[in-house]
Design an enzyme around this catalytic site. Sequence first.
Site, PDB file in Angstrom:
ATOM      1  N   CYS A   8      12.185   2.175  -2.612  1.00  0.00           N
ATOM      2  CA  CYS A   8      10.917   1.430  -2.658  1.00  0.00           C
ATOM      3  C   CYS A   8       9.879   2.354  -3.290  1.00  0.00           C
ATOM      4  CB  CYS A   8      10.503   0.936  -1.269  1.00  0.00           C
ATOM      5  SG  CYS A   8      10.149   2.235  -0.062  1.00  0.00           S
ATOM      6  N   ASN A  11       8.687   5.167   0.173  1.00  0.00           N
ATOM      7  CA  ASN A  11       9.759   5.659   1.056  1.00  0.00           C
ATOM      8  C   ASN A  11       9.268   5.930   2.486  1.00  0.00           C
ATOM      9  OD1 ASN A  11      12.024   8.482   1.369  1.00  0.00           O
ATOM     10  ND2 ASN A  11      12.524   6.332   1.601  1.00  0.00           N
ATOM     11  N   CYS A  13       8.096   2.770   4.288  1.00  0.00           N
ATOM     12  CA  CYS A  13       8.167   1.433   4.915  1.00  0.00           C
ATOM     13  C   CYS A  13       9.507   0.751   4.628  1.00  0.00           C
ATOM     14  CB  CYS A  13       7.022   0.536   4.436  1.00  0.00           C
ATOM     15  SG  CYS A  13       5.375   1.103   4.881  1.00  0.00           S
ATOM     16  N   ARG A  14       9.638   0.125   3.445  1.00  0.00           N
ATOM     17  CA  ARG A  14      10.784  -0.778   3.208  1.00  0.00           C
ATOM     18  C   ARG A  14      12.130  -0.075   3.063  1.00  0.00           C
ATOM     19  NH1 ARG A  14       8.042  -3.412  -1.803  1.00  0.00           N
ATOM     20  NH2 ARG A  14       7.371  -1.243  -1.865  1.00  0.00           N
ATOM     21  N   SER A  15      12.217   0.961   2.224  1.00  0.00           N
ATOM     22  CA  SER A  15      13.551   1.543   2.009  1.00  0.00           C
ATOM     23  C   SER A  15      14.092   2.259   3.253  1.00  0.00           C
ATOM     24  CB  SER A  15      13.608   2.431   0.758  1.00  0.00           C
ATOM     25  OG  SER A  15      12.715   3.508   0.830  1.00  0.00           O
ATOM     26  N   ASP A 118       5.432  -5.745   0.178  1.00  0.00           N
ATOM     27  CA  ASP A 118       5.171  -4.402   0.697  1.00  0.00           C
ATOM     28  C   ASP A 118       4.214  -4.499   1.889  1.00  0.00           C
ATOM     29  OD1 ASP A 118       4.578  -1.798   1.172  1.00  0.00           O
ATOM     30  OD2 ASP A 118       4.385  -1.257  -0.951  1.00  0.00           O
TER      31      ASP A 118
HETATM   32  P1  4NP Z   1       6.823   1.382   0.814  1.00  0.00           P
HETATM   33  O1  4NP Z   1       5.260   1.128   1.107  1.00  0.00           O
HETATM   34  O2  4NP Z   1       6.965   1.439  -0.692  1.00  0.00           O
HETATM   35  O3  4NP Z   1       7.528   0.169   1.369  1.00  0.00           O
HETATM   36  O4  4NP Z   1       7.180   2.675   1.504  1.00  0.00           O
HETATM   37  C1  4NP Z   1       4.245   1.945   0.615  1.00  0.00           C
HETATM   38  C2  4NP Z   1       3.886   3.088   1.308  1.00  0.00           C
HETATM   39  C3  4NP Z   1       2.871   3.892   0.825  1.00  0.00           C
HETATM   40  C4  4NP Z   1       2.221   3.575  -0.350  1.00  0.00           C
HETATM   41  C5  4NP Z   1       2.596   2.435  -1.053  1.00  0.00           C
HETATM   42  C6  4NP Z   1       3.598   1.618  -0.574  1.00  0.00           C
HETATM   43  N1  4NP Z   1       1.168   4.400  -0.838  1.00  0.00           N
HETATM   44  O5  4NP Z   1       0.521   4.013  -1.816  1.00  0.00           O
HETATM   45  O6  4NP Z   1       0.963   5.493  -0.290  1.00  0.00           O
END
Ligand code: 4NP
Length: 146
Positions: A8, A11, A13-15, A118
Site C-alpha cells: 500500500c 505500510n 494501515c492496509r498492507s 485508504d
Molecule cells: P496505508 O495508509 O497506505 O494504508 O498505510 C496511509 C498511511 C499513511 C499515509 C498515507 C496512507 N501518510 O501519508 O503518511
Amino acid sequence: MIRICFVCLGNICRSPMAEAILKNFIKENGEDAHYYIASRGTSSEEEGNDFYPPVKKILDLHEIEYDKHVAKKVVKEDYDKFDYFVCMEKSNMDSLFKIFQIEDCSKIILLLDRDISDPWYTRDFETTYQDIYEGILTLYKKLSNR
Ligand code: 4NP
C-alpha cells in the site's frame, strides 16, 4: 514456498492488515511452512513506524492476531524476493513499476478488482477491513488450489 508481499502507500494501515489476515488463515490451516508473507509501502513517509493504532483496534475487534510491525518501503532488491506483490490500489502498481524499473509484470497484481479505500483518509476502518477480508478469502482459495 509461496512468497507474498502486500503493498500500500504507507505500510501502516492496509498492507499490514492484509498481511495479518492472510497469516491468520495460514496459521489456522497449519500451513506456515508453505508461505512467506510480508508487507511494504511505496512511500518512505511512515518507515520504522508500527501499525496505525486504529488498525490494531479493528484487528482486535475481529480477533485477528498480529505480530509487531515495522513499516518498510519497497526497494528494487525486493523484486526477486517475492512471487507476488499484491497491491491495495492501482496507483501502488504504478509505483512498483517505477521502483523496479519495469513496464509490466504478471507478479504485480491487485487484491480486489477495485481500489481498496485508504482509511488514513476515509477514517472508515471497518469498510477497509471488510474489503481486505473479501480479497484475502479469494486469494487464499486461489493459492490453495494451485
Ligand atoms: P496505508 O495508509 O497506505 O494504508 O498505510 C496511509 C498511511 C499513511 C499515509 C498515507 C496512507 N501518510 O501519508 O503518511
